[in-house]
Design an enzyme around this catalytic site. Structure first.
Site, PDB file in Angstrom:
ATOM      1  CD  GLU A 108      -2.582  -1.361  -0.029  1.00 30.43           C
ATOM      2  OE1 GLU A 108      -3.062  -0.566  -0.586  1.00 30.43           O
ATOM      3  OE2 GLU A 108      -2.932  -2.574  -0.305  1.00 30.43           O
ATOM      4  N   GLY A 109       1.936   1.126  -0.935  1.00 33.13           N
ATOM      5  CA  GLY A 109       2.706   2.596  -1.032  1.00 33.13           C
ATOM      6  C   GLY A 109       3.974   2.232  -0.101  1.00 33.13           C
TER       7      GLY A 109
END
Length: 610
Positions: free
Chosen positions: A461-462
């Protein structure tokens, strides 16, 4: 040792006052008793259906078989199917949804606390966050029919959901997305219908047979009049691409969509969750005689990333919780080991006495240091994540001022909530292995698996660097720095309360000094007006910023210490707080120094010198 349940009770009720939420109309049917019933149910399911199979899903990885239609099917252990079924039957997929949609209308802070049990029991079995996030996105941005057909069937457990962003050639660089969407029918009742072609990589739960259908949310670009894709992120749109096509009643039509599993990625951790490469529109499963995966537009063309951020921010908080619970699992395992394993002699004022019998590991000062480091890290991170979850409730149910302040605070804190636990609870897992000695890196003990599972979270997620650039490059500067100023005001209010307590006066002064440094360095980083200089050390900035936020959490918890249920719990809380202020908070000086001076040592070293 305080159990996780006792810790959650303290954080929810004695610190965050979750009971006060029942005074708001949305939560009026709830009480402490209904919240406790949800926690009880989730704790039981996690204990019975998840924890006993954590090692099984790690060793029996997902594998593929060739199905009768020539496609690849994924084989998972039966325990994974049964765990997901138990979770769906508990109602937790619809925990926060409206009662009219079959939901509990549960506060998000209670939902997040309840889901913590699954993260600790088996993170790779408990990966339901994408289905919930997918459906929540459709409730926010989908048409009423998309909500009834797709979101409702995800909430009831019939279907599962994914988010399909990354591509093999692009990774996290979404501006380089090359998946193409060509309009086929602008008036399809399920949404403007497009045909998609492209490849998506690292798609968690992208293929399985635990549900009768899988709803993919896919980022793709609509070509312009010249047939070319628009450069950058502004051309990205969002599409619903079901594995199996459905009608407007939500029934399967019997037609397989042109989405094919190309292969599984075999990972370091989270091995119980399938991670896939998916091919969209390659013609393996033609629809109406032609290639192209059928997808339905969500929202407006070109606004896909804005819609997807609704899901991504939820997922980022959930990844922070996953990292925290893996750290907590390692802490509990190493504490138990340290209490039972005898090894070595204690060091007295005159040194070691070899004639004395061996003592338990926990009697050694360095073992206690490593245990306290884990406790301070994991419980501090848990406090931050539940604080963020409480802000989500404020954003959705507070008055206009409360909602706006919660929105801004979440903008600033989300990169920290995702990244700080991912980095520091991983280090906690490393310490858990260290306490076990040589046994720690064998499969005879669970701590090596916790470390492997947790190592993925700095990328999920990043990545760490992306979150850091988001924090320093955008979040602390947005709306004229109003979010940072609001956070500083909240921290300052805690400092002022603590100054009234003699036992906390020194810590309050340390936090005040650290907060001032964050403000000074944020200004200094951008003083030259050069983004490449300002962001060259974004990660050290985020590390320091995160430490200040966690120090704030510990001072907040210290102010609530008198509500702890036992003398031992209170001593543990204050000891962890003291550890963080004595051993961790002083580390911010080195991190901030390179940010403040806009040090370019790393950025300017010639490539050939590496």
């Amino acid at each position: 040792m305080a159990s996780l349940r006792n810790t959650l009770d303290f954080l929810l009720y004695d610190w965050l006052d979750a009971r006060a939420l029942t005074e708001r109309p949305r939560f009026a049917d709830h009480s402490r008793e209904t919240f406790d019933a949800v926690l009880d149910t989730c704790e039981r399911i996690a204990r019975e259906k998840y924890a006993p199979f954590n090692r099984l899903v790690d060793t029996e990885e997902p594998r593929t078989e060739v199905a009768a239609d020539g496609s690849l099917r994924v084989v998972l252990p039966r325990a994974t199917h049964e765990a997901r079924q138990a979770y769906a039957e508990s109602g937790m997929l619809t925990a926060a949804q409206d009662a009219e949609h079959g939901g509990m209308q549960l506060p998000y802070v209670v939902e997040a606390a309840a889901n913590a049990f699954f993260g600790k029991a088996s993170i790779s079995i408990g990966a339901n966050l994408l289905t919930v996030g997918n459906a929540n996105l459709l409730m926010a941005h989908g048409t009423p029919l998309q909500q009834r057909v797709f979101a409702a069937n995800e909430f009831n457990g019939r279907w599962a959901g994914t988010m399909c962003l990354s591509e093999p050639q692009a990774g996290s660089s979404l501006s380089d997305v090359a998946t193409r969407a060509v309009l086929e029918d602008a008036h399809d009742p399920l949404g403007a219908r497009y045909r998609l072609t492209g490849n998506k990589m690292w798609i968690s739960s992208g293929e399985h047979e635990m549900t009768e259908n899988i709803v993919h949310l896919v980022l793709a670009k609509i070509p312009g009049a010249d047939g070319k894709l628009v450069a950058g992120v502004k051309g990205i749109s969002l599409f619903i691409v079901p594995k199996k096509l459905v009608n407007v009643q939500g029934q399967l039509t019997g037609v397989r969509n042109d989405v094919a599993l190309a292969g599984l990625n075999h990972k370091l951790g989270w091995r119980g969750t399938t991670n896939t490469l998916l091919n969209f529109g390659e013609g393996k499963f033609p629809v109406d005689g032609k290639a192209g995966a059928v997808g339905y537009l969500v929202g407006q063309p070109g606004e896909g990333l804005r819609c997807m951020f609704h899901m991504m921010n939820e997922a980022r908080i959930a990844i922070g919780m996953a990292a925290t619970m893996l750290g907590q699992a390692g802490y509990e395992a190493s504490l138990e080991y340290a209490r039972t394993r005898t090894q070595g002699r204690p060091i007295g004022s005159a040194g070691k006495d070899a004639s004395q019998p061996p003592v338990r590991l926990i009697e050694h000062a360095d073992i206690r240091r490593m245990l306290l480091a884990q406790k301070a890290t994991c419980e501090g991170a848990l406090a931050l994540l539940l604080y963020c979850a409480r802000l989500v409730d404020e954003q959705h149910t507070g008055d206009a001022q409360q909602a706006d302040e919660a929105r801004l605070l979440l903008e600033v804190l989300t990169p920290i909530a995702k990244s700080w636990p991912s980095e520091n609870c991983l280090e906690a897992n490393s310490l858990a292995i260290q306490i076990h000695g040589g046994y720690g890196y064998t499969r005879d003990f669970p701590v090596e698996q916790y470390w492997r599972d947790n190592r993925l979270n700095m990328i999920h997620e990043g990545t760490h660097g992306i979150q850091a650039m988001d924090l320093l490059g955008r979040k602390v500067r947005m709306e004229g720095g109003r979010g940072l100023a609001l956070l500083a005001a909240r921290v300052q209010a805690t400092i002022e309360k603590a100054q009234a307590h003699e036992a906390l006066h020194h810590d309050a002064a340390a936090l005040a000094s650290a907060l001032e440094r964050i403000g000074q360095v944020t200004h200094a980083a951008w003083a030259g007006g050069d983004a490449s200089e300002a962001l060259a050390n974004a990660v050290p900035y985020m590390q320091a910023f995160g430490h200040v936020v966690i120090a704030w959490m510990w001072l907040e918890l210290a102010l609530a210490e008198n509500a702890t249920k036992s003398e031992a719990a209170g001593a543990g809380l204050m000891g962890a707080k003291s550890y963080f202020y004595h051993y961790e908070l002083p580390r911010i000086d080195a991190w901030l120094r390179v940010v403040e001076s806009r040090d370019m040592t790393c950025a300017q070293l010639p490539e050939e010198a590496f």
